[in-house]
Design a protein around this motif. Structure first.
Motif, short mmCIF file in Angstrom:
data_model
loop_
_atom_site.label_atom_id
_atom_site.label_comp_id
_atom_site.label_asym_id
_atom_site.label_seq_id
_atom_site.Cartn_x
_atom_site.Cartn_y
_atom_site.Cartn_z
N PRO A 152 0.83 -1.23 0.00
CA PRO A 152 0.00 0.00 0.00
C PRO A 152 0.86 1.26 0.00
CG PRO A 152 -0.82 -1.58 1.61
CD PRO A 152 0.50 -2.11 1.12
N ARG A 153 0.26 2.30 -0.50
CA ARG A 153 0.94 3.57 -0.68
C ARG A 153 1.62 4.08 0.59
NH1 ARG A 153 0.90 7.34 -4.47
NH2 ARG A 153 1.43 9.42 -3.76
N ARG A 154 0.92 3.98 1.73
CA ARG A 154 1.44 4.60 2.95
C ARG A 154 2.70 3.92 3.46
NH1 ARG A 154 -2.62 1.29 4.47
NH2 ARG A 154 -2.54 0.13 6.43
N PHE A 155 2.96 2.68 2.99
CA PHE A 155 4.15 1.96 3.46
C PHE A 155 5.32 2.08 2.49
CE2 PHE A 155 0.68 -0.73 5.40
CZ PHE A 155 0.90 -0.30 6.70
N ARG A 156 5.12 2.72 1.35
CA ARG A 156 6.17 2.70 0.33
C ARG A 156 7.27 3.74 0.56
NH1 ARG A 156 4.17 0.90 -5.64
NH2 ARG A 156 2.72 -0.70 -4.93
N HIS A 157 8.46 3.36 0.10
CA HIS A 157 9.59 4.28 0.03
C HIS A 157 10.16 4.10 -1.37
CE1 HIS A 157 9.35 4.74 4.42
NE2 HIS A 157 9.10 3.45 4.42
N ASP A 158 9.43 4.62 -2.34
CA ASP A 158 9.72 4.34 -3.75
C ASP A 158 10.78 5.30 -4.27
OD1 ASP A 158 9.60 4.26 -6.59
OD2 ASP A 158 7.57 3.44 -6.51
N ALA A 159 11.96 4.76 -4.50
CA ALA A 159 13.09 5.60 -4.91
C ALA A 159 12.89 6.17 -6.31
CB ALA A 159 14.39 4.79 -4.85
N ALA A 160 12.24 5.42 -7.21
CA ALA A 160 12.05 5.90 -8.58
C ALA A 160 11.06 7.06 -8.63
CB ALA A 160 11.58 4.76 -9.48
N MET A 161 9.97 6.96 -7.87
CA MET A 161 9.01 8.06 -7.85
C MET A 161 9.65 9.30 -7.21
SD MET A 161 6.29 7.11 -9.46
CE MET A 161 7.55 6.31 -10.45
N ALA A 162 10.51 9.08 -6.22
CA ALA A 162 11.24 10.21 -5.64
C ALA A 162 12.12 10.87 -6.69
CB ALA A 162 12.08 9.72 -4.45
N GLY A 163 12.82 10.06 -7.48
CA GLY A 163 13.66 10.61 -8.55
C GLY A 163 12.85 11.38 -9.57
N ALA A 164 11.69 10.82 -9.94
CA ALA A 164 10.83 11.49 -10.92
C ALA A 164 10.37 12.84 -10.38
CB ALA A 164 9.63 10.60 -11.25
N GLU A 165 10.03 12.90 -9.10
CA GLU A 165 9.55 14.16 -8.53
C GLU A 165 10.66 15.21 -8.47
OE1 GLU A 165 5.71 13.21 -5.81
OE2 GLU A 165 7.64 13.17 -4.80
N ILE A 166 11.85 14.79 -8.09
CA ILE A 166 12.97 15.74 -8.05
C ILE A 166 13.23 16.29 -9.46
CG2 ILE A 166 15.48 15.92 -7.72
CD1 ILE A 166 15.10 13.81 -5.40
N ALA A 167 13.24 15.40 -10.45
CA ALA A 167 13.53 15.83 -11.82
C ALA A 167 12.46 16.79 -12.34
CB ALA A 167 13.63 14.61 -12.73
N LEU A 168 11.19 16.46 -12.10
CA LEU A 168 10.14 17.32 -12.63
C LEU A 168 10.03 18.63 -11.87
CD1 LEU A 168 7.37 14.79 -13.68
CD2 LEU A 168 9.05 15.98 -15.10
N ALA A 169 10.43 18.64 -10.60
CA ALA A 169 10.45 19.91 -9.86
C ALA A 169 11.43 20.87 -10.55
CB ALA A 169 10.86 19.67 -8.41
N LEU A 170 12.60 20.35 -10.92
CA LEU A 170 13.60 21.20 -11.58
C LEU A 170 13.17 21.55 -13.00
CD1 LEU A 170 16.00 22.17 -10.08
CD2 LEU A 170 17.42 20.49 -11.24
#
Lengths: 428, 428
Positions: B243-261
């Motif tokens: 479930p979403r609340r338990f995830r520590h998804d490194a790829a989604m974190a990377g995608a968010e950092i990239a799209l923020a920039l």
């Protein structure tokens, strides 16, 4: 001693057997970190041999079907009655843990051992199944072993290539001692209409039970899924200094598609609608990517899962809409590649109520739990077999080397399973 | 025939020589697709030999410095005057094109050939430079050849390992016939204060000139950059159904950092502030990623570039803020790894005006153009050498096998360069 107490005692007495089984399994496919027992690999076959040795000690009848599943049968009083099947799979993902799958086979053997120890003979056969090839990562096909046994493998599945060896599923089945020709042309090993029930014990793949402080979950349903195992985005490789208006950046396109779907998930989840979205592979092309090159190629896998067909359909629609929007705006092309789906697996209410009653009688705390993951049990449910599942508390998720399960928690699930088997097949 | 017409004619007469040079270079490091002439590879060394053979035909004095740069000198009337350096690099990225870098060496040889053909002897030496190792993808160090010549390599650069061979820069320099010990302890090959000017011709890395229908661009400046070559995000590998609340998804974190920039870039660009942001490598871990595993590891490279220090600093601040925000929200950790930066390269207004005047006299259309990319010229500018650049129209970007440059367009740049050399060193 009443019957419930006797069941509890008989199950607790299996502790050493259970621990020894996990120790033996831990020698099958140990990699660093974790365990790799690929579908139809020699390591998976070793795990089947571990289960079969234990079954032989218990005096069960051991058989290998055409898909190289191992069936270990405790004969009932009337062999003509449809049997009860209990079990799970013995393969793992790459660098997975020792419990995802295997715990269900161990639990089933322990339940049968407890019945044996109590001197009970069920009215119908109880078949422990060591199932092949549940981890669809290897052949990109779901529930291979259980669907092969039921005769419900999709067309072409036997020709699927394993991602590491490149060899076909048929070739791997033959290497593992199975008979792919029989799977192509023969009758299935099991007629779904002649199965009384299928029950599966499995570690929980999330820490919901850990969070709630409860050892066992009663499955309320298995999600269906839609998968795109290999989506490829083609943009254009360009110099790192290329101005924004000239870029066709495949990686940024991939990131946007992924986050669009991630937002849909977050929104629906906040509305109380459970689902999951996973981009497991998500990467630029290692052969050509570099610090000073705008990525012209990006690939990802996508798994979407939910408990209701309309929710699943809406997720797929959101994915395709994001692809269309990003394709247009970023000037890239997207090849979706193959698509696979697995139906939603409904739990049999009668069995679930029986398991709940058994847990109450045993004094074991449980809670209802939607399975976040797919399981062999879903293949049986889809074929029309009454199905139920028990989840065992696991703090660290699965598909990783840190899967964590206390044997005492597993024994709680075994006790519930055993009590249900006794109630179902050994009327007092 | 007036002098300008004579220059035009002499340059056009170099067409066959230029075409033959590109044909010879195309035999150095041909890979499928494109060309791979890694920094200090045998293929790069072959390209230097091609240039040297042409220079020998022209009667130039050929020398190899301690960094294995090739210098090809047309002697001037007064060898004690600070020379003019013209040239570019001869290495490529993996599967790059035949023009990025090499076109500038060919253009310089053609300019000197035109001077020779006109029977002109410049008042000071004109040195054609075949520069080593400009493509920083190989050693993750910028401007290796030019900074080695100027004695401005950063500490430790000679110990950097090439990404494919794993061998140190020093070892590769030695293999290519250079002298790393001399680079460590000796005086630099060139005293920046004793260089009259450095001029570089280079293909444009974007289709701005193609879009404008103009063959040659006059560089207005070279962006500085800040780089994080290997950022690593660590989350947790989990089962696909977690479930979403338990995830520590490194790829989604990377995608968010990239799209923020990416959003910062889009916003500032809309305000008319040029810059570029590139995540060239952007990927899950191929050793463990899979369709049914939530990614617990993600890596990316980041290159940020701009023409003003405050813009560059703001970009980096936005990156670090995105890292902090996503780290917190997604429950992942981010190891930024090493950081490198290259200063902004200012163009000498006097030379640029001279080039513009030459183009006007020759009737060649030009336009001012901020370089989107880094160039050896920036290393000379940073060392205090008056610098200018000419860009040649190229429809397909660079760092890819489809680099496209018409020889007639290159000859336009050669004519401008030659006319400037004549005006600067051969007073009528």
């Amino acid at each position: 001693m009443d019957r419930v107490s006797a069941i509890g005692t008989a199950v607790r007495a299996q502790r050493d057997r259970v621990a020894a089984l996990f120790d033996d399994l831990a020698r099958c496919g140990r990699t660093d970190p974790g365990f790799t027992r690929a579908s139809y690999s020699p390591e998976e076959t070793e795990a089947h041999a571990v289960a079969a040795r234990c079954a032989a000690d218990l005096g069960l009848a051991i058989h290998r079907d055409a898909a190289a599943n191992t069936t270990m049968t405790l004969p009932g009083r009337d062999g003509s009655l449809p049997p009860i099947l209990i079990g799970s799979h013995l393969d793992t993902v790459a660098h997975g843990g020792n419990f995802d799958g295997a715990a269900g086979v161990v639990a089933s053997l322990a339940a049968v051992a407890a019945l044996r120890a109590m001197g009970l003979t069920p009215e119908r056969d109880i078949v422990v199944m060591g199932i092949r090839a549940e981890e669809s990562v290897w052949f990109q096909v779901s529930y291979i072993g259980s669907r092969a046994a039921l005769g419900t493998l999709p067309d072409g599945a036997l020709d699927a290539a394993r991602i590491d060896s490149g060899l076909s599923l048929a070739a791997h089945i033959a290497r593992a001692g199975g008979d792919p020709d029989a799977l192509r042309s023969g009758p299935p090993a099991r007629d779904a209409a002649a199965i009384h029930a299928f029950l599966e014990v499995h570690i929980e793949q999330a820490p919901s039970l850990e969070e709630a402080g409860i050892p066992v979950g009663l499955c309320t349903g298995i999600p269906g899924n839609i998968r795109y195992p290999d989506v490829r985005i083609v943009g254009r490789h360009d110099h790192v200094g290329t101005p924004r208006r000239f870029r066709h950046d495949a990686a940024m396109a991939g990131a946007e598609i992924a986050l669009a779907l991630d937002r849909v998930w977050a929104e629906r989840e906040a509305e109380g609608c459970p689902m999951a979205v996973t981009f497991g592979r998500f990467h630029t092309d290692a052969a050509v990517h570099g610090l000073t090159t705008v990525p012209g190629a990006f690939r990802f896998s996508l798994d979407m899962r939910a408990y209701a067909p309309d929710v699943l359909a809406a997720l797929e629609a959101a994915f395709l809409a994001a692809v269309a929007e990003v394709t247009e705006r970023r000037g890239v092309t997207v090849a979706l590649g193959s698509r696979a789906e697995a139906g939603i697996g409904a739990v049999c209410p009668r069995i679930r109520d029986g398991l709940a009653a058994a847990a109450t009688a045993l004094g074991i705390p449980t809670r209802p739990l939607g399975s976040p993951a797919s399981h062999d049990a879903a293949a049986f449910a889809k074929a029309g077999v009454p199905m139920a599942m028990l989840f065992v508390r696991n703090a660290n998720g699965s598909h990783n080397p840190d899967e964590d399960m206390a044997i005492d928690d597993l024994l709680d699930a075994v006790a519930i399973l055993t009590a249900w088997l006794v109630a179902e097949t050994c009327p007092a």
